[in-house]
Structure formats: C-alpha cells, structure tokens
Write a protein that holds these residues in place. Sequence first.
Motif, PDB file in Angstrom:
ATOM      1  N   PHE A  36       0.808  -1.217  -0.187  1.00 20.73           N
ATOM      2  CA  PHE A  36      -0.025  -0.006   0.020  1.00 20.73           C
ATOM      3  C   PHE A  36       0.809   1.292  -0.148  1.00 20.73           C
ATOM      4  O   PHE A  36       0.467   2.413   0.254  1.00 20.73           O
ATOM      5  CB  PHE A  36      -0.930   0.198   1.296  1.00 20.73           C
ATOM      6  N   GLU A  37       1.987   1.177  -0.234  1.00 23.19           N
ATOM      7  CA  GLU A  37       2.988   2.355  -0.216  1.00 23.19           C
ATOM      8  C   GLU A  37       3.949   2.307  -1.164  1.00 23.19           C
ATOM      9  O   GLU A  37       4.119   3.517  -1.815  1.00 23.19           O
ATOM     10  CB  GLU A  37       3.620   2.204   1.124  1.00 23.19           C
ATOM     11  N   GLU A  38       4.151   1.298  -1.752  1.00 26.53           N
ATOM     12  CA  GLU A  38       5.238   1.189  -2.945  1.00 26.53           C
ATOM     13  C   GLU A  38       4.828   0.559  -4.177  1.00 26.53           C
ATOM     14  O   GLU A  38       3.824  -0.342  -3.917  1.00 26.53           O
ATOM     15  CB  GLU A  38       6.602   0.572  -2.344  1.00 26.53           C
ATOM     16  N   SER A  39       5.076   0.886  -5.375  1.00 28.78           N
ATOM     17  CA  SER A  39       4.744  -0.009  -6.427  1.00 28.78           C
ATOM     18  C   SER A  39       5.662  -1.113  -6.453  1.00 28.78           C
ATOM     19  O   SER A  39       6.752  -1.259  -5.836  1.00 28.78           O
ATOM     20  CB  SER A  39       4.945   0.744  -7.629  1.00 28.78           C
ATOM     21  N   ALA A  40       5.013  -2.278  -7.240  1.00 31.12           N
ATOM     22  CA  ALA A  40       5.583  -3.311  -7.387  1.00 31.12           C
ATOM     23  C   ALA A  40       7.210  -3.245  -7.860  1.00 31.12           C
ATOM     24  O   ALA A  40       7.941  -3.889  -7.220  1.00 31.12           O
ATOM     25  CB  ALA A  40       4.882  -4.622  -8.277  1.00 31.12           C
ATOM     26  N   ASN A  41       7.466  -2.624  -8.834  1.00 33.15           N
ATOM     27  CA  ASN A  41       8.910  -2.249  -9.356  1.00 33.15           C
ATOM     28  C   ASN A  41       9.675  -1.640  -8.290  1.00 33.15           C
ATOM     29  O   ASN A  41      10.986  -2.032  -8.192  1.00 33.15           O
ATOM     30  CB  ASN A  41       8.749  -1.554 -10.647  1.00 33.15           C
ATOM     31  N   GLN A  42       9.113  -1.007  -7.579  1.00 33.26           N
ATOM     32  CA  GLN A  42      10.142  -0.140  -6.554  1.00 33.26           C
ATOM     33  C   GLN A  42      10.265  -1.073  -5.480  1.00 33.26           C
ATOM     34  O   GLN A  42      11.640  -0.814  -4.918  1.00 33.26           O
ATOM     35  CB  GLN A  42       9.111   1.103  -6.018  1.00 33.26           C
ATOM     36  N   ILE A  43       9.517  -1.765  -4.926  1.00 32.07           N
ATOM     37  CA  ILE A  43       9.756  -2.896  -4.004  1.00 32.07           C
ATOM     38  C   ILE A  43      10.978  -3.952  -4.577  1.00 32.07           C
ATOM     39  O   ILE A  43      11.942  -4.010  -3.981  1.00 32.07           O
ATOM     40  CB  ILE A  43       8.563  -3.796  -3.735  1.00 32.07           C
ATOM     41  N   ILE A  44      10.577  -4.394  -5.907  1.00 27.26           N
ATOM     42  CA  ILE A  44      11.678  -5.215  -6.542  1.00 27.26           C
ATOM     43  C   ILE A  44      13.146  -4.597  -6.515  1.00 27.26           C
ATOM     44  O   ILE A  44      14.062  -5.155  -6.124  1.00 27.26           O
ATOM     45  CB  ILE A  44      11.340  -5.658  -7.817  1.00 27.26           C
ATOM     46  N   ARG A  45      13.047  -3.180  -7.047  1.00 29.86           N
ATOM     47  CA  ARG A  45      14.460  -2.584  -7.144  1.00 29.86           C
ATOM     48  C   ARG A  45      15.081  -2.460  -5.701  1.00 29.86           C
ATOM     49  O   ARG A  45      16.296  -2.579  -5.573  1.00 29.86           O
ATOM     50  CB  ARG A  45      14.218  -1.272  -7.611  1.00 29.86           C
ATOM     51  N   ASN A  46      14.124  -1.957  -4.805  1.00 29.03           N
ATOM     52  CA  ASN A  46      14.790  -1.540  -3.465  1.00 29.03           C
ATOM     53  C   ASN A  46      15.414  -2.940  -2.703  1.00 29.03           C
ATOM     54  O   ASN A  46      16.466  -2.912  -2.018  1.00 29.03           O
ATOM     55  CB  ASN A  46      13.644  -0.851  -2.534  1.00 29.03           C
ATOM     56  N   MET A  47      14.432  -4.047  -2.936  1.00 26.96           N
ATOM     57  CA  MET A  47      14.987  -5.203  -2.274  1.00 26.96           C
ATOM     58  C   MET A  47      16.308  -5.868  -2.939  1.00 26.96           C
ATOM     59  O   MET A  47      17.001  -6.827  -2.187  1.00 26.96           O
ATOM     60  CB  MET A  47      13.827  -6.347  -2.352  1.00 26.96           C
ATOM     61  N   ARG A  48      16.569  -5.617  -4.150  1.00 25.47           N
ATOM     62  CA  ARG A  48      17.603  -5.808  -4.526  1.00 25.47           C
ATOM     63  C   ARG A  48      18.975  -5.383  -3.973  1.00 25.47           C
ATOM     64  O   ARG A  48      20.023  -6.002  -3.948  1.00 25.47           O
ATOM     65  CB  ARG A  48      17.720  -5.583  -6.224  1.00 25.47           C
ATOM     66  N   SER A  49      18.762  -4.231  -3.606  1.00 25.74           N
ATOM     67  CA  SER A  49      19.757  -3.382  -2.722  1.00 25.74           C
ATOM     68  C   SER A  49      20.455  -4.375  -1.652  1.00 25.74           C
ATOM     69  O   SER A  49      21.442  -4.039  -0.922  1.00 25.74           O
ATOM     70  CB  SER A  49      19.591  -1.975  -2.587  1.00 25.74           C
ATOM     71  N   ILE A  50      19.278  -5.065  -1.131  1.00 28.27           N
ATOM     72  CA  ILE A  50      19.782  -5.918   0.217  1.00 28.27           C
ATOM     73  C   ILE A  50      20.021  -7.315  -0.268  1.00 28.27           C
ATOM     74  O   ILE A  50      19.997  -8.091   0.710  1.00 28.27           O
ATOM     75  CB  ILE A  50      18.714  -5.443   1.515  1.00 28.27           C
ATOM     76  N   GLY A  51      20.031  -7.483  -1.587  1.00 27.37           N
ATOM     77  CA  GLY A  51      20.491  -8.694  -1.991  1.00 27.37           C
ATOM     78  C   GLY A  51      19.340  -9.640  -2.070  1.00 27.37           C
ATOM     79  O   GLY A  51      19.542 -10.985  -2.170  1.00 27.37           O
ATOM     80  N   ILE A  52      17.899  -9.142  -2.337  1.00 22.99           N
ATOM     81  CA  ILE A  52      17.189 -10.252  -2.407  1.00 22.99           C
ATOM     82  C   ILE A  52      16.199  -9.902  -3.782  1.00 22.99           C
ATOM     83  O   ILE A  52      16.009  -8.711  -4.060  1.00 22.99           O
ATOM     84  CB  ILE A  52      15.898 -10.023  -1.213  1.00 22.99           C
TER      85      ILE A  52
END
Lengths: 584, 120
Positions: A311-327
Amino acid sequence: MKKTLAKPSFHALAKTPTGIQGLDELTGGGLPRGRPSLLCGGAGCGKTLLAMEFIVRGAQDFGEPGVFMTFEENPAELATNFASLGYDLPALVARKKVVLDFVHIDRSEIEETGEYDLEGLFIRLGYAIDSIGAKRVVLDTIEALFSSLSNTTILRAELRRLFRWLKEKGVTAIITGERGDSSLSRYGLEEYVADCVILLDHRVEGQVATRRLRIAKYRGSSHGTSEYPFLIDEDGVSILPITSMGLNHSVSIERVSSGVDSLDAMMGGKGFYRGSSVLLSGTAGAGKTSLSAHFADAATKRGERCLWFAFEESANQIIRNMRSIGIDLEPAVRSGALILQAERPTVCGLEMHLVTIHKLVKEFKPQVVIIDPVSNFAPLGTEAETKAMLTRIIDFFKMHHITALFTSLMGAETFMESSLVGVSSLMDTWLMLRDVENGAERNRLMHLLKSRGMAHSNQVREFLVTDHGVELRDVYTGPSGGLLTGSARAAVEAQEKAEALARQLGTAGKKRELAHKRQAMESQIAVLKATFEIEQAEAIRIMEQDDTSAAVLAVDRAHMSGLAQSSLAGGRRPPTPRKRGRAA
Amino acid sequence: MKTIVKKRSIKPAPAQPKADLWRLRLYVAGQTPKSLTAFANLKRLCEELLKDRYTIEVIDLLEQPQLAKDDQILAIPTVVRRLPAPMRKIIGDLSNTEHVLVGMDLLAQANRAIAGGGTP
C-alpha cells in the motif's frame, strides 16, 4: 435424547438459500422457504441487484427457476444492466430458467371507473410461475402500483391477497420497497409481508460510501442483528458478516521460516507456525519491508505462493529496493509464485479492500500473505471499523491456513507497546522494530514481544540491514545500563575481544604457575617423605635395639638369680666367680 | 379457449371506413359480477353512442393467461380501446359513466348524440 433433538429440526423453518455471499450465513440458511420477504431501501441501495441475484443464483446454482416481475425497468434494460455482472439474462430466459415480466402502467393511459381487482396481475404472475415451474419470485417494486392507481383501498386489499396467494403458491418471494420515513417501507408493505424484512442502506461517511444491510425481522429464525457492510462488484453482492468467521479453525503445528535464520533462532530455531498471524510493527524506515521481503523470498523458495499487498510502494519499486539488500524478487514474480498487488489504500473503502483481498486470495490460493502496511487502513474508517475489518481478514487467513505477515507503521511519538487500533491482541506473533539513538547514530532494534504457543527469546536484538539481507545481532548493555548498538557495539565487541584474549593469556600463565607450584609441592612432599622414611627407619632401628638390650638384660638377670640360688644350695658358694663372692 | 373466449362481435357495417371503427377489448377473469357489470355497461354505452361502429372482444384471462402479459393487463375488468389510436385503458366495472366517457374519449360522441337527440 436423540428423538427430542431430531424433532425441532423436523419442524424448523425451511429456508431457501439465496446464494448471495454472506447473506445465507447471516440468515442461518437463507430466506424463509415458501414465504415472501420484504427488502427495503432507498434509491441506489442495491435492492434490484440483490433481488436479481437471488433469482439468477437460484436458477444457476440451486435449480430453482424464478420469475422477476419488474415495475420499473423493461427486460431489455435489465439484461443490459446485469450483463455487466456477468448475468446472461436472455440466455436464462431462453432456457426457461427465468421469466422477466415487465409490468408497465402508464397513468395517463388508464382511467379508473368503479370497482376492480388485480386479478390480471395474479393471472400474469401465476402464468409466469407455472410456465417454468418457478420456485422464486421477485416483485420489484410493487410499490409502483401506488403511484399508478389511485384507489389505495382496493390496492391494499389486493396486495394483502397477493401475498397470501404467493404463500399458497409456495414460492419464496422477495418484494422490494422504498424506505419510508416513519415506517420500514414507504407504503407500509411490512404490514403484509411480516416473515422476513431486510433493510438496505447506503451512507457516506468521510467521503466513502458504504452500503449496509440489516435484518430487521426474521420470524421463526435466529439471525444476525447488526448492520453489515456489503459490496456490489462485478460478482454481485457480497456481505461479509464478521460472525461468519468462527474461532474454530483448525491449527497447524508446522512451522515456516521467517527467511532470517537468526530470527528463526529466536523462536526456537523454527520460525512461525503455519497459519499464524504475525504483526511486524516499527517506526518509519525500521526495516519492515525488508523483513517482509525475506519472508516472501523464503516462501517462494519453499515452492509456496505468496501474495503481497503493497500500500505504499509500487511493485517495481519494491523489487528494485529489495535488490539493494540482496533479495531478488523478480524471478518469483515472473514465475507467478509471487503477486505484488500495489494499490493506494484510499482508492476504496475498507469493505472494498476486504473483498479485494478475499477475491485475490480465493483465486491465487497463496500460503503466505503480506500486507504492507496494515496501518494504512486506519484512516479509512473509525477505529472500531478498522479493527472489525482486520479481525475479519485475520480470521479469513486463519481459516485458509495462510501465514500472514502484517506490517504496521508506528509513529515515533506513540508509546512503545501500543500498536495500531489494538490489533496486536489478535496477532499470534508480534515483532517490533524500533530505532535507538546512540551516540551519533540511529540503530535498529528488534524485540519479539510475543509469540503464542512457542518458546521464544526475550532478548532484544540489533537489526542490521546489510547488502546481503537482514541480520540480527546480540546487543550489548553499556556500563551505565544503556543499550549499545552500531559502532558503540562494535567498539565494545572489539574491546571484549581484546579482553578475552588477555584473559586467555592470563589463564595460560596461571595454569603454568600452578603446574610449577604443583611440581614444587610434589617435590617438597617427596623430600619430606624421604626424611620421614629415614627417620622412621632410624626409629625402628632404635626401637629394635632397645628390645634387644632389654632381652639381654633379662637373660642376665635370670642368670644372676640362678647363680644366687645355686650358692645357697651348695654350701653358699658359687662355683666359679670368686670375684663375685669377694665383691659380695 | 373456444368456449369462454366469447367474441361477441357485433359487426353491423364491415364496409365502414377504418377511422370510424371502434375496436374494444374487454379483459375479464371468469364470469365474476364485476365482469358482467362491466360488459353490460360497455355494451349499453356502445349501443347508445357508437351504434354499428364498434366491436367488443371479450377475453377471459383464465383461458388465455399469456395475454395478460402481452397486453399489459393488471386490473380486472379492463377495457382497452385498440382503435382508434391512441390506445386507452379503462379499469373497473365502468359504473361511473362520466369517467368512461373521458377515459375513452367518447365525450365528443356523447355530445353529438345529445345534440342529435335534441334537434330531430
């Protein structure tokens, strides 16, 4: 005993299931079979739709043909309106499952002269019922007659006769009516239809319109008495009574990993129970989404399906951001194991969200659901409404054995243990993330506030978000009792390491010294032992000497006394030692 | 259908121009007193005002129930003026003659009849 139990069920009021989601649970099985029910509500409440769904579901799902007699819309209009709900009315009509009968009365065409009755309507309805063997009838809305015919005395008498006639026909009927100011329906239809009265309502609160349904009366049956929100969407009417979910869902003893080993370790090394509800509350930026990503990642890697409501981030944003922590969540999204359903919570009201969640869960059948964050629902309703909605969501997930992770944003000013609208009491496991300011840093801490049904660590851990994911570390208590985190913790860690080394070295020295001492002691013991042995030998020798001399003395004495005796016997002279005699 | 749907048509002048022909239908449900009254009243009026220029078709809905739907019949008895256009409906036993005259647009005929009767 069995007989007394069986008897009432035999006489119990027979009910006709409406097939409308939630309504049958609310009424304990449906509308009274073979009797008319009244459905009242203002304009745009969904009366026609609910009534039509009753007919269509009856025809499609229950094999009960139905007659829909309308006084407002003609069959072509009805068919168009209900095509958007996926109801193919013309096909049902062609298959003789449904009869649509449009009663058109144009007041300007009609002149009333003297006595009449509504036998024509009876014949029409009777013919429609008989032509398809209908079991269900809807009259929508018969109150239109009151505006078309002026002789209300005749009308009322005829309506009374009509409802009695419907009962005799044994059809389950819905009669719709406009909501009146002082009475349930504008023309007091409840006087005639007394068995079951359902009220519909459409209210706007805080710019969000919510439809509500209430069963005002249900003769001969228990029923839910509250107002229940309901929805009209492309699948028709859905009522979601909170009572429809019980607390009797079966539970699992299976455990599922949180995706973070050190977090699993805090829960006996196994993670959450399958089907449990987990609340993850924390301040902004505490790492809620990162932990959720771990959970989702672990689920999809186990081969399970995961549904993530963002409810806060778009799907692509989550994918990008989680990549930065190695997921990397993208492969799971692409393979269809993970659905990232991103939506602003304000797009619709609470009920609509609830239904969206219901529908997606029913379609996708996930084992894991993440709602990030659940606190965004709070502004959509009152506290009680939000809590009721979350209760329903939680119960729903539990019924389907879905492990659900809810994140919740806490304001920095809120009291530590307080959480969004008291939902924490509904949760099985409650993880809390918070920031601690320490020196010139803010660091994250994690507590496991509760975890029902399992042994769990009571320790506060430091929560690190690294480029290879989330890690939990032990925290240190400083000399003044405060928690040490971040670089302070690192410093203490280094110091402790040094101290440990020093201690290690010291211990080795001590050990050697002890060994020396032991050696010295042992040699001293040897010396003492040797001395002792020498002394003992000497003593023994002396003692033996003494004994010998004593024995000699005794022999001597005996000898001497023998001599004396012989001198007495032999003339007083001892035979040899003359010297002795002399000496004597 | 054959027995009770009585087509008591009275067609005295088949060659009459169409615009002048009154085609009326009376819907009833069995031989109820109201129906009988209505038929009697209707016939009396027609004889008085539309002599030789009308047909009355009596339809018993008990025999032809589908016609209730097709012809949008609700109340019994109902008289439908099918011709001349526009279609008009009068419900009730037609005991209130004034209403019938108004409802069937028969006022003009009535006035003419009165006028004709007044001046021989």
